[in-house]
Motif scaffolding. Structure first.
Motif, mmCIF file in Angstrom:
data_model
loop_
_atom_site.group_PDB
_atom_site.id
_atom_site.type_symbol
_atom_site.label_atom_id
_atom_site.label_comp_id
_atom_site.label_asym_id
_atom_site.label_seq_id
_atom_site.Cartn_x
_atom_site.Cartn_y
_atom_site.Cartn_z
ATOM 1 N N ALA A 186 7.193 -8.305 -16.096
ATOM 2 C CA ALA A 186 6.691 -7.832 -17.384
ATOM 3 C C ALA A 186 5.490 -8.672 -17.786
ATOM 4 O O ALA A 186 5.516 -9.899 -17.662
ATOM 5 C CB ALA A 186 7.777 -7.932 -18.452
ATOM 6 N N VAL A 187 4.439 -7.997 -18.251
ATOM 7 C CA VAL A 187 3.232 -8.695 -18.678
ATOM 8 C C VAL A 187 2.943 -8.324 -20.125
ATOM 9 O O VAL A 187 2.738 -7.160 -20.455
ATOM 10 C CB VAL A 187 2.025 -8.341 -17.790
ATOM 11 C CG1 VAL A 187 0.785 -9.094 -18.265
ATOM 12 C CG2 VAL A 187 2.329 -8.677 -16.329
ATOM 13 N N VAL A 188 2.953 -9.336 -20.984
ATOM 14 C CA VAL A 188 2.666 -9.168 -22.408
ATOM 15 C C VAL A 188 1.166 -9.386 -22.605
ATOM 16 O O VAL A 188 0.645 -10.463 -22.318
ATOM 17 C CB VAL A 188 3.478 -10.172 -23.243
ATOM 18 C CG1 VAL A 188 3.167 -10.012 -24.722
ATOM 19 C CG2 VAL A 188 4.983 -9.982 -22.984
ATOM 20 N N GLY A 189 0.479 -8.358 -23.057
ATOM 21 C CA GLY A 189 -0.971 -8.407 -23.113
ATOM 22 C C GLY A 189 -1.538 -8.916 -24.419
ATOM 23 O O GLY A 189 -0.807 -9.360 -25.314
ATOM 24 N N PRO A 190 -2.863 -8.860 -24.556
ATOM 25 C CA PRO A 190 -3.547 -9.362 -25.748
ATOM 26 C C PRO A 190 -3.075 -8.667 -27.018
ATOM 27 O O PRO A 190 -2.883 -7.450 -27.055
ATOM 28 C CB PRO A 190 -5.019 -9.039 -25.464
ATOM 29 C CG PRO A 190 -5.108 -8.970 -23.966
ATOM 30 C CD PRO A 190 -3.806 -8.377 -23.519
ATOM 31 N N ALA A 191 -2.898 -9.465 -28.065
ATOM 32 C CA ALA A 191 -2.452 -8.951 -29.363
ATOM 33 C C ALA A 191 -2.799 -9.991 -30.423
ATOM 34 O O ALA A 191 -3.354 -11.050 -30.116
ATOM 35 C CB ALA A 191 -0.946 -8.682 -29.351
ATOM 36 N N ALA A 192 -2.466 -9.693 -31.657
ATOM 37 C CA ALA A 192 -2.705 -10.652 -32.734
ATOM 38 C C ALA A 192 -1.994 -11.964 -32.425
ATOM 39 O O ALA A 192 -0.783 -11.978 -32.172
ATOM 40 C CB ALA A 192 -2.207 -10.078 -34.056
ATOM 41 N N GLY A 193 -2.721 -13.068 -32.447
ATOM 42 C CA GLY A 193 -2.144 -14.370 -32.161
ATOM 43 C C GLY A 193 -1.449 -14.960 -33.375
ATOM 44 O O GLY A 193 -1.758 -14.620 -34.522
ATOM 45 N N ALA A 194 -0.499 -15.859 -33.118
ATOM 46 C CA ALA A 194 0.288 -16.439 -34.202
ATOM 47 C C ALA A 194 -0.583 -17.150 -35.230
ATOM 48 O O ALA A 194 -0.281 -17.152 -36.432
ATOM 49 C CB ALA A 194 1.323 -17.408 -33.623
ATOM 50 N N HIS A 195 -1.693 -17.747 -34.798
ATOM 51 C CA HIS A 195 -2.552 -18.491 -35.720
ATOM 52 C C HIS A 195 -3.294 -17.565 -36.674
ATOM 53 O O HIS A 195 -3.777 -18.004 -37.730
ATOM 54 C CB HIS A 195 -3.571 -19.320 -34.930
ATOM 55 C CG HIS A 195 -4.536 -18.491 -34.152
ATOM 56 N ND1 HIS A 195 -4.176 -17.828 -33.000
ATOM 57 C CD2 HIS A 195 -5.852 -18.190 -34.372
ATOM 58 C CE1 HIS A 195 -5.224 -17.173 -32.535
ATOM 59 N NE2 HIS A 195 -6.242 -17.371 -33.339
ATOM 60 N N ALA A 196 -3.401 -16.282 -36.310
ATOM 61 C CA ALA A 196 -4.197 -15.341 -37.089
ATOM 62 C C ALA A 196 -3.376 -14.265 -37.780
ATOM 63 O O ALA A 196 -3.869 -13.591 -38.689
ATOM 64 C CB ALA A 196 -5.237 -14.665 -36.185
ATOM 65 N N TYR A 197 -2.113 -14.088 -37.364
ATOM 66 C CA TYR A 197 -1.320 -12.956 -37.844
ATOM 67 C C TYR A 197 -0.445 -13.386 -39.019
ATOM 68 O O TYR A 197 0.715 -13.724 -38.872
ATOM 69 C CB TYR A 197 -0.476 -12.402 -36.709
ATOM 70 C CG TYR A 197 0.147 -11.049 -37.015
ATOM 71 C CD1 TYR A 197 -0.631 -10.002 -37.510
ATOM 72 C CD2 TYR A 197 1.496 -10.815 -36.824
ATOM 73 C CE1 TYR A 197 -0.077 -8.771 -37.803
ATOM 74 C CE2 TYR A 197 2.065 -9.585 -37.093
ATOM 75 C CZ TYR A 197 1.271 -8.567 -37.590
ATOM 76 O OH TYR A 197 1.818 -7.353 -37.879
ATOM 77 N N GLU A 198 -1.046 -13.366 -40.206
ATOM 78 C CA GLU A 198 -0.331 -13.759 -41.421
ATOM 79 C C GLU A 198 0.387 -12.557 -42.025
ATOM 80 O O GLU A 198 -0.186 -11.470 -42.158
ATOM 81 C CB GLU A 198 -1.293 -14.361 -42.442
ATOM 82 C CG GLU A 198 -0.597 -14.909 -43.678
ATOM 83 C CD GLU A 198 -1.533 -15.637 -44.628
ATOM 84 O OE1 GLU A 198 -1.059 -16.095 -45.684
ATOM 85 O OE2 GLU A 198 -2.737 -15.735 -44.297
#
Length: 242
Positions: A126-138
């Protein structure tokens, strides 16, 4: 083109994750006429695809063992997750935002995988791709509390910063706990990653400087809904080569 080292080693398949400069990767464009027809709705419905251009209705996960039929999803800041059996004879694609993670879309996909002949999860990647990162996803504290109350995942994994969700880390934890054989996380934030791979501001004024189309960044840049044009999403997927 953004690719996974894990999936690149499986010769019968081709795959890629889209980005702003190439919203639909070439490996998917070549099979456009066979792409299943669907509408993603942040649900948990998984469809087994067994014919080209299949009408799938409302669905957010797709699984096939048929060569020549791409399975793909579109995302902005949600997670694209690609699956493949080590033999390259069965593949899947999943769209997972915070609603899907909370409601169990990963579990629904893994249950569908286990119900078919190549169902041993230890034989899957399984490959989890690019998404909102924890530092930016408020998000709201109420949503954080929903996750803490609903999922048996350490709080520091789900929310490493106050009022921030780590979508990719949550997905990887779920996949590992279920026994998926190998997991890769392409940890590129769709909100802040610049074309050169560095990190830009959350409310970047130059959209051309960023690698991905991001609805979250777009909303911050254009706060007036009446003036905000709708952005196209990026496609990610894979295909068993005919």
């Amino acid at each position: 083109m953004i690719q996974s080292a894990l999936l690149a080693d499986i010769s019968p398949i081709a795959h890629a994750f889209g980005h702003r400069q190439s919203l639909t990767p070439e490996v998917l464009c070549d099979f456009e006429s066979a792409r299943p027809q669907k509408q993603q709705v942040h649900g948990t419905r998984i469809v087994t695809v067994d014919q080209p251009a299949q009408a799938c209705g409302h669905a957010d996960g797709f699984l096939t063992d048929r060569p020549g039929i791409p399975v793909s999803i579109v995302t902005a800041d949600c997670l694209p997750i690609l699956f493949a059996h080590r033999s390259g004879t069965c593949i899947g694609a999943l769209h997972a935002g915070w609603r899907g993670l909370l409601d169990g879309i990963i579990e629904a996909m893994l249950a569908r995988i286990q119900a078919q002949p190549r169902g041993n999860l230890s034989e899957w990647l399984a490959v989890v791709g690019p998404a909102a990162g924890a530092h930016a996803y408020e998000v709201s504290e109420t949503l954080i509390e929903q996750f803490r109350a609903s999922l048996p995942i350490p709080a520091e994994i789900m929310s490493p910063l106050p009022r921030h969700l780590a979508l990719g880390a949550i997905a990887c934890h779920k996949l590992a706990a279920a026994g998926v054989g190998e997991i890769e996380h392409i940890d590129q934030c769709t909100i802040t990653t610049l074309v050169d791979g560095s990190t830009g501001p959350l409310d970047g004024s130059d959209p051309d400087a960023y690698r991905f189309q991001s609805h979250r960044r777009h909303t911050l840049t254009h706060p007036d809904p009446e003036q905000r044009p709708r952005l196209p999403n990026q496609h990610s997927g894979l295909i068993i080569l005919p």
